[in-house]
Design a protein around this motif. Structure first.
Motif, PDB file in Angstrom:
ATOM      1  N   ARG A  13     -62.548  84.409  70.504  1.00  0.00           N
ATOM      2  CA  ARG A  13     -62.891  85.364  69.454  1.00  0.00           C
ATOM      3  C   ARG A  13     -62.825  86.786  70.014  1.00  0.00           C
ATOM      4  O   ARG A  13     -63.256  87.047  71.142  1.00  0.00           O
ATOM      5  CB  ARG A  13     -64.284  85.093  68.879  1.00  0.00           C
ATOM      6  CG  ARG A  13     -64.735  86.142  67.859  1.00  0.00           C
ATOM      7  CD  ARG A  13     -65.833  85.636  66.964  1.00  0.00           C
ATOM      8  NE  ARG A  13     -65.344  84.579  66.068  1.00  0.00           N
ATOM      9  CZ  ARG A  13     -66.065  84.025  65.116  1.00  0.00           C
ATOM     10  NH1 ARG A  13     -67.330  84.400  64.926  1.00  0.00           N
ATOM     11  NH2 ARG A  13     -65.557  83.093  64.333  1.00  0.00           N
ATOM     12  N   TYR A  14     -62.285  87.666  69.194  1.00  0.00           N
ATOM     13  CA  TYR A  14     -62.196  89.090  69.525  1.00  0.00           C
ATOM     14  C   TYR A  14     -62.947  89.898  68.469  1.00  0.00           C
ATOM     15  O   TYR A  14     -63.033  89.496  67.310  1.00  0.00           O
ATOM     16  CB  TYR A  14     -60.735  89.554  69.565  1.00  0.00           C
ATOM     17  CG  TYR A  14     -59.942  88.944  70.695  1.00  0.00           C
ATOM     18  CD1 TYR A  14     -59.759  89.614  71.894  1.00  0.00           C
ATOM     19  CD2 TYR A  14     -59.383  87.669  70.554  1.00  0.00           C
ATOM     20  CE1 TYR A  14     -59.042  89.038  72.935  1.00  0.00           C
ATOM     21  CE2 TYR A  14     -58.667  87.092  71.585  1.00  0.00           C
ATOM     22  CZ  TYR A  14     -58.502  87.787  72.775  1.00  0.00           C
ATOM     23  OH  TYR A  14     -57.799  87.204  73.805  1.00  0.00           O
ATOM     24  N   HIS A  15     -63.482  91.028  68.891  1.00  0.00           N
ATOM     25  CA  HIS A  15     -64.081  91.974  67.959  1.00  0.00           C
ATOM     26  C   HIS A  15     -63.255  93.247  67.929  1.00  0.00           C
ATOM     27  O   HIS A  15     -62.821  93.742  68.988  1.00  0.00           O
ATOM     28  CB  HIS A  15     -65.511  92.328  68.371  1.00  0.00           C
ATOM     29  CG  HIS A  15     -66.511  91.271  68.020  1.00  0.00           C
ATOM     30  ND1 HIS A  15     -67.755  91.203  68.605  1.00  0.00           N
ATOM     31  CD2 HIS A  15     -66.459  90.227  67.142  1.00  0.00           C
ATOM     32  CE1 HIS A  15     -68.430  90.181  68.103  1.00  0.00           C
ATOM     33  NE2 HIS A  15     -67.653  89.573  67.219  1.00  0.00           N
ATOM     34  N   VAL A  16     -63.030  93.768  66.752  1.00  0.00           N
ATOM     35  CA  VAL A  16     -62.525  95.125  66.597  1.00  0.00           C
ATOM     36  C   VAL A  16     -63.755  96.016  66.407  1.00  0.00           C
ATOM     37  O   VAL A  16     -64.544  95.808  65.484  1.00  0.00           O
ATOM     38  CB  VAL A  16     -61.558  95.243  65.409  1.00  0.00           C
ATOM     39  CG1 VAL A  16     -61.176  96.710  65.176  1.00  0.00           C
ATOM     40  CG2 VAL A  16     -60.310  94.406  65.667  1.00  0.00           C
ATOM     41  N   GLY A  42     -66.830 104.073  81.484  1.00  0.00           N
ATOM     42  CA  GLY A  42     -67.578 104.903  80.545  1.00  0.00           C
ATOM     43  C   GLY A  42     -67.076 106.327  80.511  1.00  0.00           C
ATOM     44  O   GLY A  42     -67.014 106.955  79.443  1.00  0.00           O
ATOM     45  N   LEU A  43     -66.702 106.853  81.670  1.00  0.00           N
ATOM     46  CA  LEU A  43     -66.152 108.199  81.742  1.00  0.00           C
ATOM     47  C   LEU A  43     -64.858 108.296  80.934  1.00  0.00           C
ATOM     48  O   LEU A  43     -64.660 109.249  80.159  1.00  0.00           O
ATOM     49  CB  LEU A  43     -65.899 108.586  83.202  1.00  0.00           C
ATOM     50  CG  LEU A  43     -65.219 109.938  83.441  1.00  0.00           C
ATOM     51  CD1 LEU A  43     -66.123 111.078  82.985  1.00  0.00           C
ATOM     52  CD2 LEU A  43     -64.853 110.095  84.923  1.00  0.00           C
ATOM     53  N   ALA A 101     -67.045  94.425  79.574  1.00  0.00           N
ATOM     54  CA  ALA A 101     -66.517  95.391  78.609  1.00  0.00           C
ATOM     55  C   ALA A 101     -67.310  95.420  77.298  1.00  0.00           C
ATOM     56  O   ALA A 101     -67.616  96.509  76.799  1.00  0.00           O
ATOM     57  CB  ALA A 101     -65.040  95.110  78.334  1.00  0.00           C
ATOM     58  N   PRO A 102     -67.662  94.277  76.686  1.00  0.00           N
ATOM     59  CA  PRO A 102     -68.418  94.363  75.421  1.00  0.00           C
ATOM     60  C   PRO A 102     -69.717  95.149  75.571  1.00  0.00           C
ATOM     61  O   PRO A 102     -70.083  95.931  74.685  1.00  0.00           O
ATOM     62  CB  PRO A 102     -68.677  92.893  75.067  1.00  0.00           C
ATOM     63  CG  PRO A 102     -67.565  92.139  75.729  1.00  0.00           C
ATOM     64  CD  PRO A 102     -67.329  92.869  77.017  1.00  0.00           C
ATOM     65  N   GLU A 103     -70.423  94.931  76.683  1.00  0.00           N
ATOM     66  CA  GLU A 103     -71.677  95.653  76.914  1.00  0.00           C
ATOM     67  C   GLU A 103     -71.421  97.144  77.109  1.00  0.00           C
ATOM     68  O   GLU A 103     -72.192  97.989  76.633  1.00  0.00           O
ATOM     69  CB  GLU A 103     -72.397  95.072  78.127  1.00  0.00           C
ATOM     70  CG  GLU A 103     -72.872  93.637  77.949  1.00  0.00           C
ATOM     71  CD  GLU A 103     -71.763  92.599  78.162  1.00  0.00           C
ATOM     72  OE1 GLU A 103     -70.645  92.979  78.578  1.00  0.00           O
ATOM     73  OE2 GLU A 103     -72.023  91.416  77.890  1.00  0.00           O
ATOM     74  N   LEU A 104     -70.346  97.480  77.820  1.00  0.00           N
ATOM     75  CA  LEU A 104     -69.983  98.887  78.029  1.00  0.00           C
ATOM     76  C   LEU A 104     -69.756  99.580  76.693  1.00  0.00           C
ATOM     77  O   LEU A 104     -70.274 100.673  76.444  1.00  0.00           O
ATOM     78  CB  LEU A 104     -68.720  98.971  78.891  1.00  0.00           C
ATOM     79  CG  LEU A 104     -68.078 100.350  79.010  1.00  0.00           C
ATOM     80  CD1 LEU A 104     -68.970 101.297  79.797  1.00  0.00           C
ATOM     81  CD2 LEU A 104     -66.695 100.250  79.664  1.00  0.00           C
ATOM     82  N   TYR A 105     -68.991  98.941  75.808  1.00  0.00           N
ATOM     83  CA  TYR A 105     -68.685  99.565  74.525  1.00  0.00           C
ATOM     84  C   TYR A 105     -69.938  99.708  73.662  1.00  0.00           C
ATOM     85  O   TYR A 105     -70.126 100.717  72.974  1.00  0.00           O
ATOM     86  CB  TYR A 105     -67.622  98.743  73.792  1.00  0.00           C
ATOM     87  CG  TYR A 105     -66.342  98.572  74.574  1.00  0.00           C
ATOM     88  CD1 TYR A 105     -65.873  99.574  75.419  1.00  0.00           C
ATOM     89  CD2 TYR A 105     -65.603  97.395  74.489  1.00  0.00           C
ATOM     90  CE1 TYR A 105     -64.710  99.408  76.146  1.00  0.00           C
ATOM     91  CE2 TYR A 105     -64.432  97.228  75.205  1.00  0.00           C
ATOM     92  CZ  TYR A 105     -63.996  98.234  76.036  1.00  0.00           C
ATOM     93  OH  TYR A 105     -62.840  98.067  76.766  1.00  0.00           O
ATOM     94  N   ALA A 106     -70.805  98.697  73.715  1.00  0.00           N
ATOM     95  CA  ALA A 106     -72.055  98.782  72.944  1.00  0.00           C
ATOM     96  C   ALA A 106     -72.918  99.940  73.445  1.00  0.00           C
ATOM     97  O   ALA A 106     -73.511 100.678  72.636  1.00  0.00           O
ATOM     98  CB  ALA A 106     -72.818  97.468  73.040  1.00  0.00           C
ATOM     99  N   ASP A 157     -62.194  91.207  73.775  1.00  0.00           N
ATOM    100  CA  ASP A 157     -62.456  89.778  73.881  1.00  0.00           C
ATOM    101  C   ASP A 157     -63.968  89.587  74.044  1.00  0.00           C
ATOM    102  O   ASP A 157     -64.566  90.112  74.995  1.00  0.00           O
ATOM    103  CB  ASP A 157     -61.702  89.241  75.100  1.00  0.00           C
ATOM    104  CG  ASP A 157     -61.904  87.771  75.355  1.00  0.00           C
ATOM    105  OD1 ASP A 157     -62.712  87.135  74.666  1.00  0.00           O
ATOM    106  OD2 ASP A 157     -61.255  87.251  76.294  1.00  0.00           O
ATOM    107  N   THR A 158     -64.589  88.848  73.138  1.00  0.00           N
ATOM    108  CA  THR A 158     -66.046  88.686  73.218  1.00  0.00           C
ATOM    109  C   THR A 158     -66.477  87.898  74.447  1.00  0.00           C
ATOM    110  O   THR A 158     -67.646  87.949  74.829  1.00  0.00           O
ATOM    111  CB  THR A 158     -66.590  87.986  71.963  1.00  0.00           C
ATOM    112  OG1 THR A 158     -65.979  86.696  71.841  1.00  0.00           O
ATOM    113  CG2 THR A 158     -66.301  88.803  70.716  1.00  0.00           C
TER     114      THR A 158
END
Length: 308
Positions: free
Chosen positions: A141-144, A255-256, A285-290, A278-279
């Motif tokens: 599963r992927y998230h946009v 993050g930068l 990466a998911p945590e970084l984006y959140a 990719d979840t």
């Protein structure tokens, strides 16, 4: 009037884009497919439109579309499939054709089987019971994700001492981004190694604004990561890829790069920035984006079938 099945041509791109936007409205509530994206897909170097694409018309109306391409040179085959909800049998006709072609393609590559992947919205217009009955199953599963940006909230970030961020203004830098992409994505699910020319085609380099591609470097490691963004989507600014070498992770470089992209898009007048993740990504990466304020816009499943 009986339905008509035929291969696609590049001149069909506007009709395909209109179909995909009609499906977007159903699946995610608004149109988000641009014509140039469809044209790039139809120009894919690993897709022979005469054998690897399908359109189904009911009268003069396009109701289903499929495309197949082979980046592995082996058993792994990728397909796209779109159908309007009231025309499921048109979708089945394309499934029949693309499964047969996928197995033929894999065998031409010397493989005994075809492992086929298809990305679908989690609530797609295709009746998923039809593909479950054919042996397809969800494997990923992927998230946009998306984030609202503006110049006041998203100023250019301060770059720490010993770190540099530069745009890809030279051919050497563009080659370096390719190398960083191959290195940072090699451990990701479904990664397919690509030579430089293939990768340039994948990212539609001819239409890419290289001022929106950056490399981050550190004094001790040199070039350590990259971010590749696009500003040619009507719906939002788009971060296509971001990667940091394993030995450079944990230093805040990802993050930068994100904050740098947010600030750039905000300064250009964009109000939204999106990306896909990719979840099950194991790099954090998911945590970084959140942490950087990105929320789920919609979700996509990778479906797989194995054909013999």
């Amino acid at each position: 009037m009986p339905s008509r099945l035929r291969p696609a041509e590049l001149s069909d791109a506007p009709a395909v884009a209109a179909l995909l936007n009609e499906i977007d409205r159903i699946e995610i509530g608004r149109p988000e497919t641009d014509l140039h994206e469809v044209e790039a897909d139809l120009k894919h170097p690993e897709a022979d439109l005469t054998r690897d694409s399908w359109l189904v018309f009911e009268g003069d109306r396009l109701v289903a579309y499929g495309l197949l391409w082979d980046e592995s040179g082996g058993e792994r085959i990728d397909v796209d499939h779109y159908v309007l909800p009231e025309h499921q049998q048109a979708g089945v006709r394309i499934l029949d054709a693309m499964e047969a072609r996928a197995l033929e393609k894999a065998r031409d590559n010397g493989a005994e089987r075809a492992v086929v992947h298809l990305h679908l919205n989690v609530a797609p217009t295709l009746d998923t019971e039809l593909i479950r009955a054919r042996g397809w199953q969800v494997v990923r599963r992927y998230h946009v994700l998306r984030k609202d940006v503006d110049p006041a909230r998203d100023p250019a970030p301060e770059v720490p001492a010993g770190v540099r961020v530069r745009p890809c203004t030279t051919e050497a830098d563009r080659l370096r981004v390719y190398e960083l992409y191959q290195a940072t994505f090699a451990e990701h699910f479904d990664f397919q190694p690509r030579d430089h020319g293939q990768w340039l085609s994948d990212v539609d380099a001819e239409a890419l604004d290289w001022n929106l591609v950056w490399i981050v470097a550190t004094d001790d490691l040199g070039d350590a990561g990259f971010l590749l963004a696009r500003d040619d989507r009507e719906a939002m600014g788009w971060i296509r890829s971001i990667g940091v070498l394993r030995e450079a992770r944990g230093r805040g470089l990802g993050g930068l790069l994100l904050r740098h992209a947010f600030a750039t898009f905000a300064a250009r007048g964009r109000d939204t920035v999106g990306l896909g993740v990719d979840t099950s990504n194991a790099t954090g990466a998911p945590e970084l984006y959140a942490r950087h304020g990105m929320g789920v816009h919609y979700a996509v499943d990778t479906w797989e079938t194995v054909l013999r």
